[in-house]
Design a protein around this motif. Structure first.
Motif, PDB file in Angstrom:
ATOM      1  N   ARG A  62       0.639  -1.170  -0.205  1.00 10.28           N
ATOM      2  CA  ARG A  62       0.000   0.065   0.196  1.00 10.28           C
ATOM      3  C   ARG A  62       0.879   1.258   0.025  1.00 10.28           C
ATOM      4  O   ARG A  62       0.172   2.383  -0.509  1.00 10.28           O
ATOM      5  CB  ARG A  62      -0.962  -0.011   1.064  1.00 10.28           C
ATOM      6  N   THR A  63       1.906   1.339   0.543  1.00 17.93           N
ATOM      7  CA  THR A  63       2.956   2.417   0.668  1.00 17.93           C
ATOM      8  C   THR A  63       4.194   2.296   0.137  1.00 17.93           C
ATOM      9  O   THR A  63       4.910   1.154   0.482  1.00 17.93           O
ATOM     10  CB  THR A  63       3.087   2.845   2.077  1.00 17.93           C
ATOM     11  N   PHE A  64       5.124   3.051  -0.575  1.00 18.49           N
ATOM     12  CA  PHE A  64       6.170   3.087  -1.198  1.00 18.49           C
ATOM     13  C   PHE A  64       6.991   4.121  -0.801  1.00 18.49           C
ATOM     14  O   PHE A  64       6.540   5.347  -1.134  1.00 18.49           O
ATOM     15  CB  PHE A  64       5.726   3.348  -2.740  1.00 18.49           C
ATOM     16  N   VAL A  65       8.023   3.807  -0.013  1.00 15.53           N
ATOM     17  CA  VAL A  65       8.819   5.090   0.529  1.00 15.53           C
ATOM     18  C   VAL A  65      10.053   5.173  -0.356  1.00 15.53           C
ATOM     19  O   VAL A  65      10.842   4.265  -0.386  1.00 15.53           O
ATOM     20  CB  VAL A  65       9.157   4.760   1.973  1.00 15.53           C
ATOM     21  N   ASP A  66      10.142   6.526  -0.900  1.00 17.65           N
ATOM     22  CA  ASP A  66      11.262   6.645  -1.951  1.00 17.65           C
ATOM     23  C   ASP A  66      12.287   7.549  -1.215  1.00 17.65           C
ATOM     24  O   ASP A  66      12.004   8.912  -1.450  1.00 17.65           O
ATOM     25  CB  ASP A  66      10.745   7.163  -3.203  1.00 17.65           C
ATOM     26  N   PRO A  67      13.592   7.382  -0.555  1.00 21.00           N
ATOM     27  CA  PRO A  67      14.196   8.128  -0.123  1.00 21.00           C
ATOM     28  C   PRO A  67      15.410   8.608  -1.041  1.00 21.00           C
ATOM     29  O   PRO A  67      16.543   8.779  -0.572  1.00 21.00           O
ATOM     30  CB  PRO A  67      14.959   7.388   1.248  1.00 21.00           C
ATOM     31  N   CYS A  68      14.802   8.978  -2.137  1.00 23.66           N
ATOM     32  CA  CYS A  68      15.839   9.578  -2.952  1.00 23.66           C
ATOM     33  C   CYS A  68      15.992  11.087  -2.742  1.00 23.66           C
ATOM     34  O   CYS A  68      15.244  11.898  -2.490  1.00 23.66           O
ATOM     35  CB  CYS A  68      15.141   9.607  -4.415  1.00 23.66           C
ATOM     36  N   PRO A  69      17.298  11.320  -2.200  1.00 22.81           N
ATOM     37  CA  PRO A  69      17.696  12.863  -1.804  1.00 22.81           C
ATOM     38  C   PRO A  69      17.668  13.805  -2.934  1.00 22.81           C
ATOM     39  O   PRO A  69      17.511  13.552  -4.044  1.00 22.81           O
ATOM     40  CB  PRO A  69      19.000  12.463  -1.067  1.00 22.81           C
ATOM     41  N   ILE A  70      17.983  14.906  -2.394  1.00 22.83           N
ATOM     42  CA  ILE A  70      18.134  16.359  -3.544  1.00 22.83           C
ATOM     43  C   ILE A  70      18.905  15.946  -4.690  1.00 22.83           C
ATOM     44  O   ILE A  70      18.478  16.305  -5.731  1.00 22.83           O
ATOM     45  CB  ILE A  70      18.453  17.443  -2.747  1.00 22.83           C
ATOM     46  N   ASP A  71      20.121  15.364  -4.575  1.00 17.96           N
ATOM     47  CA  ASP A  71      21.137  15.575  -5.425  1.00 17.96           C
ATOM     48  C   ASP A  71      21.215  14.226  -6.535  1.00 17.96           C
ATOM     49  O   ASP A  71      22.400  14.279  -7.242  1.00 17.96           O
ATOM     50  CB  ASP A  71      22.524  15.630  -4.713  1.00 17.96           C
ATOM     51  N   ILE A  72      20.186  13.498  -6.525  1.00 22.25           N
ATOM     52  CA  ILE A  72      20.588  12.243  -7.303  1.00 22.25           C
ATOM     53  C   ILE A  72      19.455  12.004  -8.120  1.00 22.25           C
ATOM     54  O   ILE A  72      18.815  10.750  -8.241  1.00 22.25           O
ATOM     55  CB  ILE A  72      21.165  10.983  -6.587  1.00 22.25           C
ATOM     56  N   GLY A  73      18.775  12.990  -8.646  1.00 19.72           N
ATOM     57  CA  GLY A  73      17.564  12.600  -9.648  1.00 19.72           C
ATOM     58  C   GLY A  73      16.320  12.709  -9.285  1.00 19.72           C
ATOM     59  O   GLY A  73      15.242  12.336  -9.794  1.00 19.72           O
ATOM     60  N   ARG A  74      16.044  13.241  -7.925  1.00 19.62           N
ATOM     61  CA  ARG A  74      14.749  13.353  -7.233  1.00 19.62           C
ATOM     62  C   ARG A  74      13.590  14.194  -8.141  1.00 19.62           C
ATOM     63  O   ARG A  74      14.160  15.368  -8.627  1.00 19.62           O
ATOM     64  CB  ARG A  74      14.932  14.128  -6.048  1.00 19.62           C
ATOM     65  N   ASP A  75      12.587  13.890  -8.252  1.00 20.27           N
ATOM     66  CA  ASP A  75      11.720  14.583  -9.013  1.00 20.27           C
ATOM     67  C   ASP A  75      10.190  14.157  -8.440  1.00 20.27           C
ATOM     68  O   ASP A  75       9.561  13.254  -8.993  1.00 20.27           O
ATOM     69  CB  ASP A  75      11.477  13.947 -10.689  1.00 20.27           C
ATOM     70  N   VAL A  76       9.787  15.251  -7.470  1.00 22.40           N
ATOM     71  CA  VAL A  76       8.620  14.698  -6.818  1.00 22.40           C
ATOM     72  C   VAL A  76       7.298  15.081  -7.550  1.00 22.40           C
ATOM     73  O   VAL A  76       6.309  14.559  -7.373  1.00 22.40           O
ATOM     74  CB  VAL A  76       8.438  15.666  -5.289  1.00 22.40           C
ATOM     75  N   GLU A  77       7.385  15.803  -8.627  1.00 20.18           N
ATOM     76  CA  GLU A  77       6.163  16.015  -9.511  1.00 20.18           C
ATOM     77  C   GLU A  77       5.864  14.659 -10.245  1.00 20.18           C
ATOM     78  O   GLU A  77       4.842  14.137 -10.571  1.00 20.18           O
ATOM     79  CB  GLU A  77       6.196  17.347 -10.678  1.00 20.18           C
TER      80      GLU A  77
END
Length: 336
Positions: A62-77
């Motif tokens: 049900r839940t997917f946690v994505d700890p991609c930080p600021i500096d390696i390709g994070r794209d929250v949209e």
């Protein structure tokens, strides 16, 4: 009711359900976006990601946690669109990656307070002008922990304490987890607000015991990543920890990546074969059946996959673990 921040807004922790605590939709090493000969078909990758998360939902996640930080390709949209279409709860991160592969000079020049303020704003106000807020903080260290990585750990701890947010870490080769806990505790952060990630890179039960006794969570979150550490040792280590009553301290995942941004990686046939199980469904399709076959009860698996992530996000205090000789909880394994 306690809530966790997802890319589509707050969700009651009671509704998180089965949770994969460390996965990635996208990863891009710093500089990929400056390569003029790299193309990225956003629509195609969104469609692929939606299909993958719909498959996961079909398996009960049900839940997917994505700890991609600021500096390696994070794209929250990108993440928000995938979450909206797939129906998956999706938690995004603030924070910074380890020095050797992330932390561009711009961020290395910032002091602890400046980094902490950046993370606090992403958690409380939103990431850039998207209005999408981070729900966890990611930190990463090498072995040994560098000066810049220590600075980032301190910044993450200060931001976590100021905003009541959890930290998910990266460790190299299942090492230096206790040292990470030392640093965040020195900033006044309770250790149960931290999951030390990639601990399953070590099959040393003494290391896991030392880590768990620090009252943090033990992230066994690289299942399927065979070219770093074999799953047979991960499963043996996990089974051993469950057998001595540590089910309430462990969370599972794959650290799988749906799309690597940038140029395609060239892999040998052997490397390609070793990556075959490194995907979001491997735990549910292959690891859990092996654990059940070995006698691990469903209630124990529910603790690891459902209850522990909920308690983690709620910030529930973890008591010091009892010695195996004094435990009175229900046994992990059934009669064989």
């Amino acid at each position: 009711m306690p809530a966790v921040t997802t890319v589509l807004g707050p969700v009651d922790t009671a509704d998180l359900g089965v949770t994969l605590i460390h996965e990635h939709l996208l990863i891009g090493w710093p500089g990929w976006e400056r390569d003029p000969f790299v193309t990225f078909d956003r629509r195609e990758e969104v469609d692929k990601a939606v299909a993958r998360l719909e498959e996961l939902r079909g398996l009960g996640v049900r839940t997917f946690v994505d700890p991609c930080p600021i500096d390696i390709g994070r794209d929250v949209e990108f993440a928000a669109e995938v979450a909206r279409r797939s129906g998956m709860h999706y938690v995004a991160a603030s924070g910074m990656y380890k020095e050797e592969l992330g932390m561009p000079t711009h961020f290395r020049q910032m002091d602890v307070d400046a980094l902490a303020e950046l993370y606090i704003r992403e958690i409380t106000e939103g990431i850039g002008n998207t209005g999408i807020r981070a729900g966890v903080i990611k930190v990463a260290t090498t072995a040994p922990i560098t000066e810049h990585e220590q600075k980032n750990l301190r910044a993450a701890a200060r931001a976590a304490k100021a905003t009541n947010t959890r930290i998910i870490t990266h460790t190299d080769n299942g090492s230096h987890g206790p040292e990470q806990v030392d640093i965040v505790e020195s900033e006044g952060l309770d250790p149960w607000h931290v999951m030390v990630g990639h601990s399953d890179g070590s099959a040393d039960l003494a290391y896991h015991d030392r880590l768990i006794r620090r009252r943090c969570y033990d992230g066994m979150d690289r299942f399927g990543l065979e070219f770093i550490h074999p799953d047979r040792l991960r499963i043996a280590t996990l089974a051993g920890l469950l057998a001595i009553g540590y089910a309430d301290r462990i969370m599972l995942s794959h650290d799988a990546v749906g799309c690597f941004l940038g140029r395609p990686r060239v892999l040998t046939p052997e490397q390609q074969a070793m990556r075959a199980k490194w995907n979001y469904t491997h735990i549910h399709r292959e690891v859990l059946p092996l654990l059940r076959e070995a006698g691990v009860r469903q209630e124990t698996l529910d603790t690891v996959l459902r209850d522990n992530p909920r308690r983690f996000f709620e910030g529930q205090e973890l008591p010091a673990p009892a010695d195996i000789t004094t435990r009175t909880a229900a046994p992990t394994h059934g009669d064989r």
